[in-house]
Design a protein around this motif. Structure first.
Motif, PDB file in Angstrom:
ATOM      1  N   ARG A   1      66.365-104.467 119.273  1.00 47.07           N
ATOM      2  CA  ARG A   1      66.777-104.018 117.942  1.00 47.07           C
ATOM      3  C   ARG A   1      65.696-104.351 116.916  1.00 47.07           C
ATOM      4  NH1 ARG A   1      68.503-100.457 115.073  1.00 47.07           N
ATOM      5  NH2 ARG A   1      69.543-101.001 113.141  1.00 47.07           N
ATOM      6  N   TYR A   2      65.079-105.517 117.087  1.00 49.51           N
ATOM      7  CA  TYR A   2      64.016-105.932 116.170  1.00 49.51           C
ATOM      8  C   TYR A   2      62.855-104.947 116.220  1.00 49.51           C
ATOM      9  CZ  TYR A   2      60.124-108.517 114.212  1.00 49.51           C
ATOM     10  OH  TYR A   2      59.029-108.885 113.478  1.00 49.51           O
ATOM     11  N   LEU A   3      62.467-104.558 117.445  1.00 55.41           N
ATOM     12  CA  LEU A   3      61.364-103.615 117.575  1.00 55.41           C
ATOM     13  C   LEU A   3      61.729-102.273 116.946  1.00 55.41           C
ATOM     14  CD1 LEU A   3      60.177-104.445 121.203  1.00 55.41           C
ATOM     15  CD2 LEU A   3      59.052-105.048 119.067  1.00 55.41           C
ATOM     16  N   GLU A   4      62.992-101.868 117.130  1.00 56.18           N
ATOM     17  CA  GLU A   4      63.439-100.616 116.510  1.00 56.18           C
ATOM     18  C   GLU A   4      63.316-100.688 114.991  1.00 56.18           C
ATOM     19  OE1 GLU A   4      67.448-100.082 117.785  1.00 56.18           O
ATOM     20  OE2 GLU A   4      66.904 -99.815 119.890  1.00 56.18           O
TER      21      GLU A   4
ATOM     22  N   LEU B   1      67.368-114.246 114.955  1.00 54.32           N
ATOM     23  CA  LEU B   1      68.551-114.333 115.803  1.00 54.32           C
ATOM     24  C   LEU B   1      68.159-114.219 117.265  1.00 54.32           C
ATOM     25  CD1 LEU B   1      71.583-114.561 115.767  1.00 54.32           C
ATOM     26  CD2 LEU B   1      71.747-112.098 115.508  1.00 54.32           C
ATOM     27  N   ALA B   2      67.236-113.282 117.542  1.00 56.60           N
ATOM     28  CA  ALA B   2      66.790-113.112 118.922  1.00 56.60           C
ATOM     29  C   ALA B   2      66.184-114.406 119.446  1.00 56.60           C
ATOM     30  CB  ALA B   2      65.778-111.976 118.990  1.00 56.60           C
ATOM     31  N   ALA B   3      65.340-115.016 118.621  1.00 56.72           N
ATOM     32  CA  ALA B   3      64.696-116.267 119.046  1.00 56.72           C
ATOM     33  C   ALA B   3      65.740-117.349 119.321  1.00 56.72           C
ATOM     34  CB  ALA B   3      63.706-116.730 117.982  1.00 56.72           C
ATOM     35  N   LEU B   4      66.793-117.380 118.490  1.00 51.70           N
ATOM     36  CA  LEU B   4      67.843-118.390 118.680  1.00 51.70           C
ATOM     37  C   LEU B   4      68.652-118.137 119.934  1.00 51.70           C
ATOM     38  CD1 LEU B   4      69.045-118.882 115.036  1.00 51.70           C
ATOM     39  CD2 LEU B   4      68.131-120.642 116.531  1.00 51.70           C
ATOM     40  N   TYR B   5      68.947-116.853 120.181  1.00 53.74           N
ATOM     41  CA  TYR B   5      69.677-116.523 121.406  1.00 53.74           C
ATOM     42  C   TYR B   5      68.851-116.957 122.612  1.00 53.74           C
ATOM     43  CZ  TYR B   5      73.220-113.554 119.158  1.00 53.74           C
ATOM     44  OH  TYR B   5      74.276-113.074 118.418  1.00 53.74           O
ATOM     45  N   LYS B   6      67.552-116.671 122.525  1.00 55.01           N
ATOM     46  CA  LYS B   6      66.658-117.027 123.632  1.00 55.01           C
ATOM     47  C   LYS B   6      66.695-118.531 123.857  1.00 55.01           C
ATOM     48  CE  LYS B   6      61.652-117.404 124.041  1.00 55.01           C
ATOM     49  NZ  LYS B   6      60.396-116.895 123.501  1.00 55.01           N
ATOM     50  N   GLN B   7      66.623-119.288 122.733  1.00 54.99           N
ATOM     51  CA  GLN B   7      66.637-120.741 122.839  1.00 54.99           C
ATOM     52  C   GLN B   7      67.925-121.269 123.440  1.00 54.99           C
ATOM     53  OE1 GLN B   7      65.856-122.137 118.895  1.00 54.99           O
ATOM     54  NE2 GLN B   7      64.689-123.868 119.627  1.00 54.99           N
ATOM     55  N   SER B   8      69.040-120.624 123.088  1.00 52.01           N
ATOM     56  CA  SER B   8      70.316-121.133 123.579  1.00 52.01           C
ATOM     57  C   SER B   8      70.706-120.486 124.888  1.00 52.01           C
ATOM     58  CB  SER B   8      71.401-120.898 122.528  1.00 52.01           C
ATOM     59  OG  SER B   8      71.596-119.516 122.343  1.00 52.01           O
ATOM     60  N   GLY B   9      69.785-119.715 125.454  1.00 48.36           N
ATOM     61  CA  GLY B   9      70.005-119.167 126.782  1.00 48.36           C
ATOM     62  C   GLY B   9      70.934-117.978 126.850  1.00 48.36           C
ATOM     63  N   GLN B  10      71.200-117.328 125.688  1.00 48.38           N
ATOM     64  CA  GLN B  10      72.083-116.149 125.762  1.00 48.38           C
ATOM     65  C   GLN B  10      71.198-114.927 125.991  1.00 48.38           C
ATOM     66  OE1 GLN B  10      75.431-116.226 122.895  1.00 48.38           O
ATOM     67  NE2 GLN B  10      74.353-117.958 121.966  1.00 48.38           N
TER      68      GLN B  10
ATOM     69  N   ASP C   1      69.510-105.018 107.393  1.00 54.32           N
ATOM     70  CA  ASP C   1      68.377-105.923 107.597  1.00 54.32           C
ATOM     71  C   ASP C   1      67.138-105.082 107.833  1.00 54.32           C
ATOM     72  OD1 ASP C   1      67.451-108.289 110.201  1.00 54.32           O
ATOM     73  OD2 ASP C   1      66.899-108.230 108.089  1.00 54.32           O
ATOM     74  N   THR C   2      66.700-104.370 106.791  1.00 56.49           N
ATOM     75  CA  THR C   2      65.673-103.348 106.993  1.00 56.49           C
ATOM     76  C   THR C   2      64.347-103.902 107.490  1.00 56.49           C
ATOM     77  OG1 THR C   2      65.508-103.479 104.608  1.00 56.49           O
ATOM     78  CG2 THR C   2      66.392-101.442 105.524  1.00 56.49           C
ATOM     79  N   GLU C   3      64.012-105.112 107.099  1.00 55.44           N
ATOM     80  CA  GLU C   3      62.734-105.655 107.550  1.00 55.44           C
ATOM     81  C   GLU C   3      62.840-106.320 108.916  1.00 55.44           C
ATOM     82  OE1 GLU C   3      59.664-105.386 105.868  1.00 55.44           O
ATOM     83  OE2 GLU C   3      60.889-103.865 104.907  1.00 55.44           O
ATOM     84  N   GLY C   4      64.066-106.500 109.364  1.00 57.87           N
ATOM     85  CA  GLY C   4      64.231-107.080 110.692  1.00 57.87           C
ATOM     86  C   GLY C   4      64.115-108.592 110.739  1.00 57.87           C
ATOM     87  N   VAL C   5      64.061-109.215 109.566  1.00 55.94           N
ATOM     88  CA  VAL C   5      63.843-110.668 109.543  1.00 55.94           C
ATOM     89  C   VAL C   5      64.939-111.423 110.276  1.00 55.94           C
ATOM     90  CG1 VAL C   5      63.718-112.644 108.004  1.00 55.94           C
ATOM     91  CG2 VAL C   5      62.561-110.542 107.392  1.00 55.94           C
TER      92      VAL C   5
END
Lengths: 180, 495
Positions: free
Chosen positions: B386-389, B367-376, B358-362
């Motif tokens: 990982r996204y920032l990396e 996924l991060a946003a979804l984890y945040k939404q679901s409280g994980q 996932d070279t562009e990090g899309v």
């Protein structure tokens, strides 16, 4: 610090670039020899023999009007390394190409078959097929009469291939008509 | 992984059938006659290798007709022809077509042919061809590499083209481009697969290269489908949609089974906002090549544009089945699940995307946003980092990975847009909750130049952190984040 369960670190997972590994994938037989050179010394990879086979095959394929297959065979011949002088004494007999196949056209006694071949090469497919079919009772060109009696293997092939191609051409023409 | 769905799936299939009926295929009028005549000749043993090949060709074409009693199978006839004369590549190709339609035939082929032809180079070519069609590009590449040995077929133009095509499908674009460029340079009259070269030039936005290729191709042979596709791509890059489509159509007039022309025409119609035409083009592509992932993906995108997400889902699912190692397919699936209000399925899809490159990090960001939404929380934090990396690796020019630099350097090497800002803020909060004030401050400070709401939140957070760290003894910390914690004296606090 909390050691929580994290999603797998993507860097440690190698990307899977192939098909599902549990599904059957048709592959050449595994080789016991590790180096390609060793493997190539075995009989099927005898370059001189391959060269002779491809030479014969491309002529045979051209003769039977299978132009794309002939081009393919010649491309692989082009790909072989330059011919070494000692190869000149290679026997042209190949265990993979039956002898009768090679001499079939030359031994053809029916002039109609050779005539039909030339028509096929010129693209007159239906004409070629008709030459090798029984005389038509009606003047119609709608259907093709059955084949002549006692056609040789070459004759049967030429008529079948020509008739098939004639049908494909009709199919293309009908489809173009529809598009208009 | 994702649960299957039924009633709308059924609806999709119905929709599909009603649409393909718009195109009525014409047929070869002599097939039935030939089927009978050749069966008789076969039974009387009058067919040589080529007669058998002609019979095989007829059987293949007559598949849609009702079968004749006692007729042999197409594959058995083709294999007989091949065993008598193995150098007819057309016979091997027709055999491949059989096997691609019916996978169970492959084992039959192995059992019948491998004992006799297993060591023969034509069998190797055939296996490689089958593997490529089954999307096992890496395996096929291995076979081609062996064949390209200079002691064997090192100079075969066919093999070199196939090698380049495999690299292209594996998305090693620069390697594929290098080989095709070489081939074009040495044999400019060879147009086979040069349409793929034009695709690469198109994707790289190389209009000069594309123009040169188009000029050469037209001079060599104006009426080959490859030439028409190249010229079509040329007009497409110049945004001349109508002309591009005209040339793709010309390619198809010459060869209606030239699948890539159908899919490219579909893409062109999508760009032109003619969704109905786009769908028709993609469907025709599927008619010609039922396993072409680009047509499925194209249909998914078209339905997405029309906001018909259940249909889009069906087609994206097919695309992921065909290319499970391609992150883009999984990403699209994730987006569609979100539109359908199925966040759990979306998470699974994005996780699959992250497993690929996932070279562009899309995918990672979504996924991060979804984890945040679901409280994980833990997973969200890991993903945001990982996204920032990934963004750092994508934008920095030295090929340095995020592992090689400290957190501070990495963050300063980032271009901060909305998505990065969201990530930075989340991580700032996360580390604060874990009492890692130093690390939290690093994240906060990176937001101070960002012109958005996150900046103010970061400022507030920094103030709070500064107060806390003053009143609290500083523990010797080893954080999970990158490198040594930066010293707090370097931060600019604004009142």
């Amino acid at each position: 610090m909390k050691a929580a369960a994290l999603p797998p670190n993507p860097k440690s997972i190698t990307p899977r670039n192939g098909a599902n590994s549990t599904a059957f994938l048709l592959s050449p037989p595994p080789t016991s020899s590790s180096s390609a050179a060793e493997y190539y010394e075995q009989s099927d990879w005898d370059v001189a023999q391959i060269r002779a086979d491809l030479h014969v095959s491309s002529q045979l394929l051209s003769d039977r009007n299978l132009k794309l297959a002939a081009k393919f065979a010649m491309q692989q011949w082009m790909g072989l390394p330059a011919q070494v002088v000692e190869e000149a004494t290679i026997s042209s007999a190949s265990r993979l190409i039956p002898e009768e196949l090679l001499s079939a056209s030359a031994q053809e006694r029916y002039p109609a078959v050779l005539y039909a071949k030339t028509l096929m090469e010129l693209g007159e497919y239906a004409h070629a097929a008709a030459t090798l079919s029984q005389p038509s009772l009606s003047k119609t060109t709608e259907s093709m009469p059955p084949p002549l009696e006692d056609l040789s293997a070459v004759g049967i092939y030429v008529r079948a291939y020509a008739l098939y191609m004639a049908g494909e051409r009709r199919k293309e023409e009908d489809s173009m008509e529809q598009q208009r | 992984m994702v649960s299957s769905f039924s009633p709308s799936h059924f609806l999709c299939v119905l929709f599909l059938f009603s649409d393909t009926q718009k195109h009525v295929p014409s047929f070869n009028p002599y097939l039935l006659q030939l089927s009978h005549e050749l069966l008789e000749a076969y039974q009387s043993d009058k067919l040589d290798a080529f007669g058998l090949y002609a019979y095989g060709m007829v059987l293949l074409a007559a598949k849609s007709l009702p079968p004749i009693r006692n007729a042999p199978t197409t594959q058995s006839i083709l294999m007989k022809s091949i065993l008598l004369f193995p150098y007819n590549w057309s016979a091997w190709l027709d055999l491949a077509t059989c096997a691609l339609d019916d996978a169970s035939i492959e084992q039959e082929i192995e059992q019948s042919l491998q004992p006799i032809l297993g060591g023969h180079f034509m069998y190797y070519f055939f296996c490689a061809h089958m593997q490529a069609e089954r999307q096992a590009h890496a395996e096929a590449l291995a076979i081609y590499e062996r064949m390209l040995d200079p002691a064997l077929f090192g100079a075969s133009p066919y093999l070199m083209t196939q090698y380049a095509l495999m690299q292209y499908h594996l998305r090693n674009i620069s390697e594929a481009k290098r080989m095709l460029e070489d081939l074009h340079h040495h044999t400019p009259y060879r147009l086979d697969s040069m349409d793929v070269y034009s695709n690469i030039l198109y994707v790289q936005n190389d209009s000069v290269g594309l123009s040169q290729l188009a000029h050469t191709a037209v001079k060599v042979d104006k009426y080959r489908p490859e030439t028409c596709v190249i010229v079509g791509n040329y007009y497409s890059i110049k945004q001349q949609r109508a002309k591009a489509i005209q040339y793709f159509q010309r390619a198809l007039k010459v060869d209606s089974n030239f699948t890539s022309a159908w899919t490219l025409m579909g893409h062109e119609y999508v760009e032109w906002k003619r969704t109905a035409n786009a769908m028709e083009a993609y469907r025709r592509a599927l008619h010609a090549a039922p396993n072409d992932y680009r047509a499925y993906y194209g249909l998914g995108q078209t339905y997405e544009i029309l906001n018909m997400y259940m249909f889009a889902l069906y087609y994206y699912k097919r695309a992921t089945q065909l290319r499970p190692y391609d992150a883009r397919m999984w990403c699209s699936l994730g987006v569609t699940f979100m539109q359908l209000g199925r966040p759990l399925d979306a998470i699974q899809a994005y996780e699959r995307a992250m497993e690929q490159e996932d070279t562009e990090g899309v995918a990672t960001q979504k996924l991060a946003a979804l984890y945040k939404q679901s409280g994980q929380v833990e997973k969200a934090a890991r993903c945001y980092l990982r996204y920032l990396e990934l963004r750092y690796q994508a934008t920095n020019t030295h090929g340095v990975t995020a592992d090689d630099v400290s957190l501070d350097i990495m963050l300063h090497g980032l271009v901060v847009d909305g998505a990065e800002a969201e990530a930075l803020l989340y991580l700032a909060h996360y580390h604060k909750e874990h009492g890692e004030y130093e690390t939290s401050m690093i994240f906060c400070s990176r937001l101070l130049e960002y012109p958005g709401p996150e900046k103010d939140q970061a400022k507030g957070l920094l103030r709070e952190l500064r107060q806390r760290s003053v009143t609290q003894a500083r523990p010797a910390m080893r954080t999970r984040s990158k490198g040594p914690p930066a010293s707090s004296s370097g931060f600019a606090f604004s009142p």
